[in-house]
Design a protein around this motif. Structure first.
Motif, mmCIF file in Angstrom:
data_model
loop_
_atom_site.group_PDB
_atom_site.id
_atom_site.type_symbol
_atom_site.label_atom_id
_atom_site.label_comp_id
_atom_site.label_asym_id
_atom_site.label_seq_id
_atom_site.Cartn_x
_atom_site.Cartn_y
_atom_site.Cartn_z
ATOM 1 N N PRO A 58 -17.683 -2.256 12.523
ATOM 2 C CA PRO A 58 -16.232 -2.023 12.493
ATOM 3 C C PRO A 58 -15.881 -0.556 12.284
ATOM 4 C CG PRO A 58 -16.955 -2.892 10.388
ATOM 5 C CD PRO A 58 -18.158 -2.919 11.285
ATOM 6 N N LEU A 59 -14.695 -0.188 12.727
ATOM 7 C CA LEU A 59 -14.086 1.093 12.366
ATOM 8 C C LEU A 59 -12.902 0.753 11.472
ATOM 9 C CD1 LEU A 59 -13.530 4.160 12.594
ATOM 10 C CD2 LEU A 59 -12.174 3.653 14.634
ATOM 11 N N VAL A 60 -12.990 1.095 10.197
ATOM 12 C CA VAL A 60 -11.942 0.772 9.227
ATOM 13 C C VAL A 60 -11.219 2.058 8.858
ATOM 14 C CG1 VAL A 60 -11.423 -0.164 6.937
ATOM 15 C CG2 VAL A 60 -13.230 -1.193 8.343
ATOM 16 N N ALA A 61 -9.920 2.117 9.204
ATOM 17 C CA ALA A 61 -9.112 3.305 8.932
ATOM 18 C C ALA A 61 -8.317 3.107 7.653
ATOM 19 C CB ALA A 61 -8.176 3.583 10.097
ATOM 20 N N VAL A 62 -8.363 4.098 6.773
ATOM 21 C CA VAL A 62 -7.651 4.050 5.493
ATOM 22 C C VAL A 62 -6.745 5.269 5.403
ATOM 23 C CG1 VAL A 62 -7.851 3.927 2.984
ATOM 24 C CG2 VAL A 62 -9.650 2.933 4.428
ATOM 25 N N ASN A 63 -5.461 5.053 5.231
ATOM 26 C CA ASN A 63 -4.537 6.162 5.010
ATOM 27 C C ASN A 63 -4.485 6.431 3.511
ATOM 28 O OD1 ASN A 63 -2.156 7.754 4.528
ATOM 29 N ND2 ASN A 63 -1.483 7.240 6.581
ATOM 30 N N CYS A 64 -5.178 7.475 3.092
ATOM 31 C CA CYS A 64 -5.293 7.765 1.658
ATOM 32 C C CYS A 64 -3.945 8.124 1.036
ATOM 33 C CB CYS A 64 -6.287 8.911 1.432
ATOM 34 S SG CYS A 64 -7.952 8.544 2.038
ATOM 35 N N GLY A 65 -3.020 8.604 1.853
ATOM 36 C CA GLY A 65 -1.717 8.994 1.321
ATOM 37 C C GLY A 65 -0.826 7.811 1.015
ATOM 38 N N SER A 66 -1.109 6.640 1.597
ATOM 39 C CA SER A 66 -0.245 5.480 1.395
ATOM 40 C C SER A 66 -0.878 4.430 0.493
ATOM 41 C CB SER A 66 0.099 4.841 2.745
ATOM 42 O OG SER A 66 -1.063 4.346 3.373
ATOM 43 N N LEU A 67 -2.044 4.731 -0.075
ATOM 44 C CA LEU A 67 -2.733 3.774 -0.935
ATOM 45 C C LEU A 67 -2.335 4.042 -2.391
ATOM 46 C CD1 LEU A 67 -4.775 1.498 -0.412
ATOM 47 C CD2 LEU A 67 -6.604 3.101 -0.969
ATOM 48 N N PRO A 68 -1.539 3.163 -3.025
ATOM 49 C CA PRO A 68 -1.080 3.405 -4.408
ATOM 50 C C PRO A 68 -2.252 3.521 -5.373
ATOM 51 C CG PRO A 68 0.117 1.582 -3.392
ATOM 52 C CD PRO A 68 -1.030 1.903 -2.485
ATOM 53 N N SER A 69 -2.131 4.412 -6.352
ATOM 54 C CA SER A 69 -3.216 4.645 -7.318
ATOM 55 C C SER A 69 -3.609 3.372 -8.045
ATOM 56 C CB SER A 69 -2.792 5.717 -8.334
ATOM 57 O OG SER A 69 -2.620 6.957 -7.701
ATOM 58 N N GLU A 70 -2.585 2.569 -8.406
ATOM 59 C CA GLU A 70 -2.877 1.365 -9.189
ATOM 60 C C GLU A 70 -3.604 0.301 -8.367
ATOM 61 O OE1 GLU A 70 1.431 1.181 -7.736
ATOM 62 O OE2 GLU A 70 0.049 2.655 -8.593
ATOM 63 N N LEU A 71 -3.578 0.428 -7.039
ATOM 64 C CA LEU A 71 -4.267 -0.548 -6.189
ATOM 65 C C LEU A 71 -5.533 0.026 -5.573
ATOM 66 C CD1 LEU A 71 -1.236 -2.129 -4.253
ATOM 67 C CD2 LEU A 71 -2.379 -2.993 -6.290
ATOM 68 N N PHE A 72 -5.859 1.275 -5.906
ATOM 69 C CA PHE A 72 -6.975 1.946 -5.239
ATOM 70 C C PHE A 72 -8.277 1.172 -5.394
ATOM 71 C CE2 PHE A 72 -10.552 4.871 -5.130
ATOM 72 C CZ PHE A 72 -10.335 5.538 -3.943
ATOM 73 N N GLU A 73 -8.651 0.828 -6.622
ATOM 74 C CA GLU A 73 -9.940 0.167 -6.852
ATOM 75 C C GLU A 73 -9.981 -1.211 -6.196
ATOM 76 O OE1 GLU A 73 -12.146 0.568 -10.602
ATOM 77 O OE2 GLU A 73 -10.382 1.626 -11.357
ATOM 78 N N SER A 74 -8.904 -1.997 -6.349
ATOM 79 C CA SER A 74 -8.925 -3.350 -5.789
ATOM 80 C C SER A 74 -8.960 -3.310 -4.262
ATOM 81 C CB SER A 74 -7.718 -4.145 -6.285
ATOM 82 O OG SER A 74 -6.514 -3.518 -5.910
ATOM 83 N N GLU A 75 -8.261 -2.341 -3.652
ATOM 84 C CA GLU A 75 -8.237 -2.267 -2.191
ATOM 85 C C GLU A 75 -9.520 -1.658 -1.635
ATOM 86 O OE1 GLU A 75 -5.987 -3.374 0.090
ATOM 87 O OE2 GLU A 75 -5.061 -4.389 -1.615
ATOM 88 N N MET A 76 -10.008 -0.599 -2.273
ATOM 89 C CA MET A 76 -11.204 0.077 -1.766
ATOM 90 C C MET A 76 -12.484 -0.675 -2.113
ATOM 91 S SD MET A 76 -10.571 2.798 0.060
ATOM 92 C CE MET A 76 -12.083 3.751 -0.018
ATOM 93 N N PHE A 77 -12.584 -1.157 -3.339
ATOM 94 C CA PHE A 77 -13.846 -1.750 -3.813
ATOM 95 C C PHE A 77 -13.843 -3.271 -3.742
ATOM 96 C CE2 PHE A 77 -13.719 2.103 -6.863
ATOM 97 C CZ PHE A 77 -14.022 2.940 -5.817
ATOM 98 N N GLY A 78 -12.635 -3.881 -3.664
ATOM 99 C CA GLY A 78 -12.551 -5.328 -3.673
ATOM 100 C C GLY A 78 -12.672 -5.882 -5.087
ATOM 101 N N TYR A 79 -12.519 -7.206 -5.222
ATOM 102 C CA TYR A 79 -12.620 -7.817 -6.552
ATOM 103 C C TYR A 79 -13.021 -9.273 -6.419
ATOM 104 C CZ TYR A 79 -7.853 -9.267 -5.308
ATOM 105 O OH TYR A 79 -6.756 -9.764 -4.660
ATOM 106 N N GLU A 80 -13.526 -9.815 -7.512
ATOM 107 C CA GLU A 80 -13.893 -11.217 -7.582
ATOM 108 C C GLU A 80 -12.695 -12.037 -8.041
ATOM 109 O OE1 GLU A 80 -17.077 -12.743 -6.931
ATOM 110 O OE2 GLU A 80 -17.268 -10.823 -5.903
#
Length: 623
Positions: free
Chosen positions: A363-385
């Motif tokens: 896959p090619l996964v594009a992430v707009n770093c400017g629109s990713l809220p700080s409080e959601l960074f870890e859950s969106e980037m790293f995922g969660y259980e």
């Protein structure tokens, strides 16, 4: 010329009796350059063959009045605009009638309400006349009401054109209820209705063309991933199902789509498709997803040079070198940092790197770093259980890094990433091991990182806004994309490509080379502040405008309507020597303003006295 329609004139049809048509004709002169107007006198009734009438005139909007307008609006699919009756119209018509008789028979369509009802009730006292008011709801009822009133021996009639028509037949003086001003209001309203109708028709045509005439399977989903709409090919593939249950979501690879643009290869039954997910957002609201499944056969059937297949068109030596380096860096393991102004094509380069890398099938996964809220960074980037935190999604969430595994992670606008999040990302990129939030499992990462920024990242490092260690991690290989104004050789090649793409997309049978021949002088003079993205937009606008251009040619009027940016002051390249001339003129003006005080002049111009002295010496030598 109507805004948004190029030189297309909306066709308008006047349906009514002679007095109404004459009134409209008396005021329509100023609009003849904007509309195509036809007149047809009739009394609207069920006996009229309106289908034949529509086939004859092909109107975009119909203008009529009173009961005629109401009947036509209920009978025809074409929009109908009715002649308004203003309070001032009623008063002025009755004042005219008073000159004939103090007893006035006033006829109106429908029973007046509100202010107009109170006005008519008091009209006799206001004007010193006797007002006998009659109203009707249909043309047949209008005839009945009028002929019954003959028993009252009317001396003058005020009413719509149909009533005036009947009064004339009985030899009774009549005053038309409508005024020139209200007729103009009707014309302007009809122009707006016609414009909306034509633009809606164009949008509907384009939507049908794009949604149905494609080899892609298209799913339009709501934020909960329920089906809103399917194109015929998707419906055929889905079979009898009208809803996506958990099994179908799993088989169509929809459970793990995220709020970012992604492309990846997926298997459906025994076939392989490129799944392309576009997120539909407006004003921070998630509206849904457009999910496309592109079959391998369709991609293989595209007969075009490989560099065009990736929307990556180059002609200039500078961009040819960038393209060559991109292919070289693609096969290396290190990260690639792409630097360039907004719109220069950084994402196209990222796709080119993905296409030539060993991760091309991933896959090619594009992430707009400017629109990713700080409080959601870890859950969106790293995922969660599941259960990792309050309100966590049932079943957990695959992070963007995990989605990009075995593929390419594209970090767009990486300079906008907050410092606190930079260290977290750095650790993952160094260790190549991912641990989702709340999980004890570790995921070994094998991916290529491509980052992009529209400003020199090393300056952010020097000013403490970007981590130096992350900068060097991302800057293993660097690509600098020059702005379009510095590589004018690419303008014609890129424009010809996009003109051809959009001509095919919108079904325009015109040669891209011929279209560009009419655009070249304007395009090569323009400064392109929006770079390739702006050029792509311009080409699409021109193609769409040509679809409704009667002559089929790129005219000056078409360009001014569809590409007004080309004609704005300062839009073109500055003539040779103009900058120097402007500078010397500014110095002369400041010297006069401050009576030759060089210190004051230097401070005013924001330069040193030494620089000012050199400029003045140049000025004196040039005289």
């Amino acid at each position: 010329m109507t805004r948004g329609l190029g030189t297309t004139k909306p066709r308008m049809l006047i349906l009514g009796f002679r007095r109404f048509s004459e009134l409209v004709y008396s005021v329509v002169g100023k609009y003849t350059q904007q509309i195509d107007l036809s007149f047809h006198d009739l009394g609207a009734s069920s006996k009229t063959n309106f289908d034949a009438l529509i086939d004859r005139y092909h109107p975009d909007v119909i203008m009529s009045a009173g009961a005629n307008a109401a009947y036509l609006a209920d009978t025809l699919a074409v929009p109908v605009v009715s002649q308004p009756v203003r309070d001032a119209d009623v008063i002025e018509a009755c004042i005219k009638a008073k000159q004939v008789s103090s007893k006035v028979h006033l006829f109106t369509y429908a029973e007046p309400t509100g202010v107009q009802a109170r006005l008519i009730a008091q009209l006799g006292d206001l004007l010193g006349i006797t007002v006998i008011h009659k109203f009707y709801r249909t043309s047949d009822e209008a005839s009945e009401v009028f002929y019954l009133s003959l028993a009252e021996k009317p001396e003058v009639v005020v009413g719509p054109s149909y009533t005036c028509h009947m009064a004339e037949k009985e030899g009774i003086p009549s005053i038309l209820l409508y005024s020139r001003e209200s007729a103009e209001d009707m014309i302007q309203n009809a122009m707006a209705v016609a414009q909306r109708s034509l633009l809606q028709a164009r949008h509907s045509y384009l939507r049908d063309h794009l949604f149905e005439q494609t080899e892609d399977l298209l799913f339009l989903l709501d934020p909960e991933k329920n089906i809103l709409e399917l194109n015929p090919k998707a419906q055929q593939a889905l079979g009898e199902a009208r809803r996506l249950n958990s099994r179908l979501r799993q088989s169509w690879h929809l459970n793990d789509i995220q709020n970012v643009h992604t492309e990846r290869w997926v298997a459906l039954a025994n076939d392989r498709y490129l799944q392309i997910v576009d997120v539909l957002e407006h004003n921070d609201h998630l509206l849904g997803y457009l999910v496309r499944y592109r079959p391998v056969q369709a991609m293989a059937a595209v007969k075009a040079p490989s560099i065009k297949a990736a929307n990556f068109v180059v002609s200039s030596p500078r961009m040819s070198k960038v393209a060559s380096l991109a292919k070289t860096y693609a096969v290396a393991h290190g990260a690639v940092l792409i630097v360039g102004e907004s719109g220069t094509g950084k994402e196209h380069i990222a796709r080119e790197i993905h296409r030539h890398s060993r991760h091309a099938n991933g896959p090619l996964v594009a992430v707009n770093c400017g629109s990713l809220p700080s409080e959601l960074f870890e859950s969106e980037m790293f995922g969660y259980e599941e259960g990792a935190f309050t309100n966590s999604r049932r079943g957990g969430h695959r992070g963007l890094l995990e989605q990009a595994n075995k593929g390419v992670l594209f970090l767009d606008e990486v300079a906008e990433m907050p410092l606190a999040q930079q260290s977290k990302l750095l650790r993952i990129l160094q260790d190549k091991v991912l641990r989702p939030v709340g999980s004890e499992r570790s995921i070994q990462l094998d991916l290529k990182v491509v980052a992009a920024t529209n400003r020199p990242l090393f300056q952010d490092v020097e000013e403490g806004r970007f981590r130096e260690d992350l900068y060097y991690r991302l800057n293993t290989f660097a690509l600098e994309i020059p702005p379009l104004r510095e590589r004018k050789e690419d303008i014609s090649a890129i424009a010809a490509y996009y003109l051809e793409v959009f001509a095919q997309q919108y079904g325009l049978s015109a040669s891209s080379d011929e279209i560009y021949a009419d655009l070249s002088a304007h395009f090569e003079r323009y400064r392109w502040p929006g770079n390739v993205r702006e050029l792509e937009s311009f080409c699409e606008r021109v193609v769409v405008a040509l679809m409704v251009e009667p002559s089929g040619n790129v005219t000056e009027a078409l360009l001014r309507a569809s590409l007004p940016e080309l004609f704005r002051e300062g839009a073109g390249f500055t003539a040779p020597g103009a900058l120097k001339q402007n500078e010397l003129q500014a110095i002369e003006s400041a010297m006069q303003m401050y009576d030759g005080d060089r210190q004051a002049v230097a401070e005013h111009l924001g330069i040193s006295t030494t620089t000012l002295w050199r400029r003045l010496k140049t000025l004196e030598q040039g005289r």
